[in-house]
Scaffold this active site. Structure first.
Site, PDB file in Angstrom:
ATOM      1  N   ASP A  42       0.847  -1.192   0.000  1.00 46.09           N
ATOM      2  CA  ASP A  42       0.000   0.000   0.000  1.00 46.09           C
ATOM      3  C   ASP A  42       0.884   1.244   0.000  1.00 46.09           C
ATOM      4  O   ASP A  42       1.558   1.534   0.991  1.00 46.09           O
ATOM      5  CB  ASP A  42      -0.908   0.002   1.241  1.00 46.09           C
ATOM      6  CG  ASP A  42      -1.882   1.175   1.225  1.00 46.09           C
ATOM      7  OD1 ASP A  42      -2.996   1.008   0.706  1.00 46.09           O
ATOM      8  OD2 ASP A  42      -1.509   2.260   1.709  1.00 46.09           O
ATOM      9  N   TYR A  47       3.341   9.856  -0.735  1.00 41.17           N
ATOM     10  CA  TYR A  47       4.423   9.287   0.087  1.00 41.17           C
ATOM     11  C   TYR A  47       5.786   9.507  -0.577  1.00 41.17           C
ATOM     12  O   TYR A  47       6.822   9.366   0.074  1.00 41.17           O
ATOM     13  CB  TYR A  47       4.224   7.790   0.345  1.00 41.17           C
ATOM     14  CG  TYR A  47       2.933   7.404   1.050  1.00 41.17           C
ATOM     15  CD1 TYR A  47       2.117   8.356   1.660  1.00 41.17           C
ATOM     16  CD2 TYR A  47       2.531   6.075   1.112  1.00 41.17           C
ATOM     17  CE1 TYR A  47       0.932   8.000   2.281  1.00 41.17           C
ATOM     18  CE2 TYR A  47       1.346   5.702   1.742  1.00 41.17           C
ATOM     19  CZ  TYR A  47       0.557   6.668   2.316  1.00 41.17           C
ATOM     20  OH  TYR A  47      -0.618   6.299   2.935  1.00 41.17           O
ATOM     21  N   LYS A  72      -2.530   5.875  -4.441  1.00 41.96           N
ATOM     22  CA  LYS A  72      -3.625   6.815  -4.157  1.00 41.96           C
ATOM     23  C   LYS A  72      -3.387   8.146  -4.864  1.00 41.96           C
ATOM     24  O   LYS A  72      -2.242   8.611  -4.952  1.00 41.96           O
ATOM     25  CB  LYS A  72      -3.752   7.060  -2.649  1.00 41.96           C
ATOM     26  CG  LYS A  72      -3.713   5.790  -1.817  1.00 41.96           C
ATOM     27  CD  LYS A  72      -3.913   6.023  -0.335  1.00 41.96           C
ATOM     28  CE  LYS A  72      -3.580   4.764   0.456  1.00 41.96           C
ATOM     29  NZ  LYS A  72      -2.149   4.644   0.812  1.00 41.96           N
ATOM     30  N   HIS A 105      -7.493   9.689  -2.172  1.00 44.32           N
ATOM     31  CA  HIS A 105      -6.838   9.624  -0.861  1.00 44.32           C
ATOM     32  C   HIS A 105      -7.685  10.236   0.262  1.00 44.32           C
ATOM     33  O   HIS A 105      -7.744   9.699   1.366  1.00 44.32           O
ATOM     34  CB  HIS A 105      -5.473  10.317  -0.950  1.00 44.32           C
ATOM     35  CG  HIS A 105      -4.471   9.833   0.039  1.00 44.32           C
ATOM     36  ND1 HIS A 105      -3.122   9.725  -0.247  1.00 44.32           N
ATOM     37  CD2 HIS A 105      -4.590   9.423   1.324  1.00 44.32           C
ATOM     38  CE1 HIS A 105      -2.482   9.282   0.818  1.00 44.32           C
ATOM     39  NE2 HIS A 105      -3.347   9.095   1.792  1.00 44.32           N
TER      40      HIS A 105
HETATM   41  P1  NAD Z   1       0.724   1.736  11.883  1.00 42.26           P
HETATM   42  O1  NAD Z   1      -0.423   1.696  12.794  1.00 42.26           O
HETATM   43  O2  NAD Z   1       0.979   0.604  10.944  1.00 42.26           O
HETATM   44  O3  NAD Z   1       1.960   1.992  12.817  1.00 42.26           O
HETATM   45  C1  NAD Z   1       3.250   2.033  12.380  1.00 42.26           C
HETATM   46  C2  NAD Z   1       4.114   2.149  13.638  1.00 42.26           C
HETATM   47  O4  NAD Z   1       4.028   0.927  14.373  1.00 42.26           O
HETATM   48  C3  NAD Z   1       5.568   2.356  13.297  1.00 42.26           C
HETATM   49  O5  NAD Z   1       6.053   3.317  14.195  1.00 42.26           O
HETATM   50  C4  NAD Z   1       6.207   1.021  13.566  1.00 42.26           C
HETATM   51  O6  NAD Z   1       7.505   1.133  14.021  1.00 42.26           O
HETATM   52  C5  NAD Z   1       5.320   0.428  14.635  1.00 42.26           C
HETATM   53  N1  NAD Z   1       5.291  -1.056  14.540  1.00 42.26           N
HETATM   54  C6  NAD Z   1       5.038  -1.790  13.434  1.00 42.26           C
HETATM   55  N2  NAD Z   1       5.101  -3.098  13.728  1.00 42.26           N
HETATM   56  C7  NAD Z   1       5.420  -3.193  15.047  1.00 42.26           C
HETATM   57  C8  NAD Z   1       5.627  -4.285  15.916  1.00 42.26           C
HETATM   58  N3  NAD Z   1       5.532  -5.539  15.500  1.00 42.26           N
HETATM   59  N4  NAD Z   1       5.926  -4.007  17.213  1.00 42.26           N
HETATM   60  C9  NAD Z   1       6.027  -2.740  17.660  1.00 42.26           C
HETATM   61  N5  NAD Z   1       5.830  -1.663  16.866  1.00 42.26           N
HETATM   62  C10 NAD Z   1       5.536  -1.897  15.571  1.00 42.26           C
HETATM   63  O7  NAD Z   1       0.630   3.122  11.070  1.00 42.26           O
HETATM   64  P2  NAD Z   1       0.675   3.593   9.569  1.00 42.26           P
HETATM   65  O8  NAD Z   1       1.977   3.295   8.940  1.00 42.26           O
HETATM   66  O9  NAD Z   1       0.249   5.005   9.578  1.00 42.26           O
HETATM   67  O10 NAD Z   1      -0.471   2.750   8.840  1.00 42.26           O
HETATM   68  C11 NAD Z   1      -0.228   1.625   8.017  1.00 42.26           C
HETATM   69  C12 NAD Z   1      -0.372   1.979   6.559  1.00 42.26           C
HETATM   70  O11 NAD Z   1      -1.639   2.580   6.303  1.00 42.26           O
HETATM   71  C13 NAD Z   1       0.607   3.051   6.074  1.00 42.26           C
HETATM   72  O12 NAD Z   1       1.915   2.591   5.933  1.00 42.26           O
HETATM   73  C14 NAD Z   1      -0.049   3.473   4.798  1.00 42.26           C
HETATM   74  O13 NAD Z   1       0.176   2.516   3.781  1.00 42.26           O
HETATM   75  C15 NAD Z   1      -1.519   3.486   5.214  1.00 42.26           C
HETATM   76  N6  NAD Z   1      -1.972   4.840   5.628  1.00 42.26           N
HETATM   77  C16 NAD Z   1      -2.967   5.427   4.909  1.00 42.26           C
HETATM   78  C17 NAD Z   1      -3.461   6.666   5.270  1.00 42.26           C
HETATM   79  C18 NAD Z   1      -4.572   7.271   4.481  1.00 42.26           C
HETATM   80  O14 NAD Z   1      -4.906   8.449   4.679  1.00 42.26           O
HETATM   81  N7  NAD Z   1      -5.189   6.541   3.578  1.00 42.26           N
HETATM   82  C19 NAD Z   1      -2.937   7.346   6.380  1.00 42.26           C
HETATM   83  C20 NAD Z   1      -1.918   6.743   7.109  1.00 42.26           C
HETATM   84  C21 NAD Z   1      -1.456   5.476   6.730  1.00 42.26           C
END
Ligand code: NAD
Length: 273
Positions: A42, A47, A72, A105
């Site tokens: 994704d 990004y 997106k 998005h």
């Molecule tokens: P997330 O909830 O996946 O959190 C990421 C955080 O969690 C990072 O700091 C990482 O170090 C930590 N983490 C990951 N695995 C872990 C583990 N096993 N143990 C401990 N910590 C861990 O947040 P995100 O990246 O914002 O969301 C996931 C995906 O969603 C994004 O990468 C992106 O592709 C998408 N996204 C979309 C939008 C949107 O507006 N559509 C907004 C934000 C994110």
């Protein structure tokens, strides 16, 4: 495990997200994710790392049909010609002739261009440039308008969703419309102590897994599509290793009980970026 979308296509329920992955590191990190076993990536134009995603795909040698790639359209590209151009640019950066899923998005209701943009998405789908089309951060009122004005119901809505912000009413609305729910920020982006909350910590301890694995399992058992992000290969493997245990109904209900309106991102009704 795959989910079937309302257009008949399938999507791997567990994927890998690359928000805030440094463009210079993206090829290595996505290559790691593909080696670990992820087949659903994704990304988004905003990004800035579609080139790295594309390089990792090309280097992997994995047949294209085994991969599911989402990108997106950024808010400033909503419109007609700008949306066609944005799709072309994303495909060029990814080095692909189509994406599996293309999302608007954010609705940006203040611009009032998401319906015009959706009509472009319908054409992109007809032309085969985007196999499935959907939206992100759309609320019920945005979707009601969009569905009334068009012929294709979005395949997915990608929304902020984690136990502290569980979006029950919106998830029910989406299910009723046949729209699959995708979670962004599935781990709360680390912005509150989700892993220390006792329903999560207790479930993890009971199954001998990590709190992150318990939370990912909560999403999967709710039928939500989820793609946690991490730069660490070890955590990629951890987050992917969630099919060897099952949360009980009581554990699911206890984690459901953490819902308390803990939004960590922007409100789609008022966001103006
Ligand atoms: P997330 O909830 O996946 O959190 C990421 C955080 O969690 C990072 O700091 C990482 O170090 C930590 N983490 C990951 N695995 C872990 C583990 N096993 N143990 C401990 N910590 C861990 O947040 P995100 O990246 O914002 O969301 C996931 C995906 O969603 C994004 O990468 C992106 O592709 C998408 N996204 C979309 C939008 C949107 O507006 N559509 C907004 C934000 C994110």
């Amino acid at each position: 495990m795959d989910i079937t979308l309302n257009d008949g296509k399938t999507i791997p329920q567990l994927g890998f997200g690359v928000f805030q992955v440094d463009p210079d590191e993206t090829e290595r990190i996505v290559s790691d994710a593909l080696e670990v076993g992820y087949r659903h990536i994704d990304t988004a134009a905003i990004y800035g790392n579609e080139v790295g995603v594309g390089r990792a795909i090309a280097a992997s040698g994995i047949p294209r049909e085994e991969l599911f790639i989402t990108t997106k359209l950024w808010n400033s590209d909503q419109g007609t010609q700008s949306a066609f151009d944005a799709m072309d640019l994303s495909l060029a950066k990814l080095g692909l002739d189509h994406v599996d899923l293309y999302l608007i998005h954010w609705p940006r209701p203040d611009l009032d261009r998401y319906i015009e943009t959706w009509h472009v998405f319908e054409q992109l789908q007809e032309r085969g440039l985007a196999t499935s089309i959907g939206v992100s951060n759309f609320h019920e009122n945005h979707l009601d308008r969009l569905i009334a004005a068009s012929s294709v119901v979005p395949a997915v809505d990608q929304i902020e969703l984690h136990p502290g912000f569980a979006q029950g009413p919106l998830r029910e609305y989406l299910a009723g419309k046949g729209i699959a729910t995708e979670a962004w920020g599935p781990l709360g982006q680390g912005k509150y102590d989700l892993f220390g909350m006792s329903p999560v910590a207790d479930a993890a301890a009971a199954h001998g897994v990590t709190p992150a694995q318990a939370v990912i399992r909560w999403h999967l058992q709710h039928g939500i599509i989820v793609f946690p992000k991490t730069n660490s290969r070890e955590r990629m493997a951890e987050n992917f290793d969630v099919f060897g245990f099952e949360l009980t109904d009581a554990e699911m209900a206890a984690i459901d009980g953490l819902d308390q309106g803990l939004r960590v991102g922007s409100n789609p009704d008022t966001a103006t970026f």
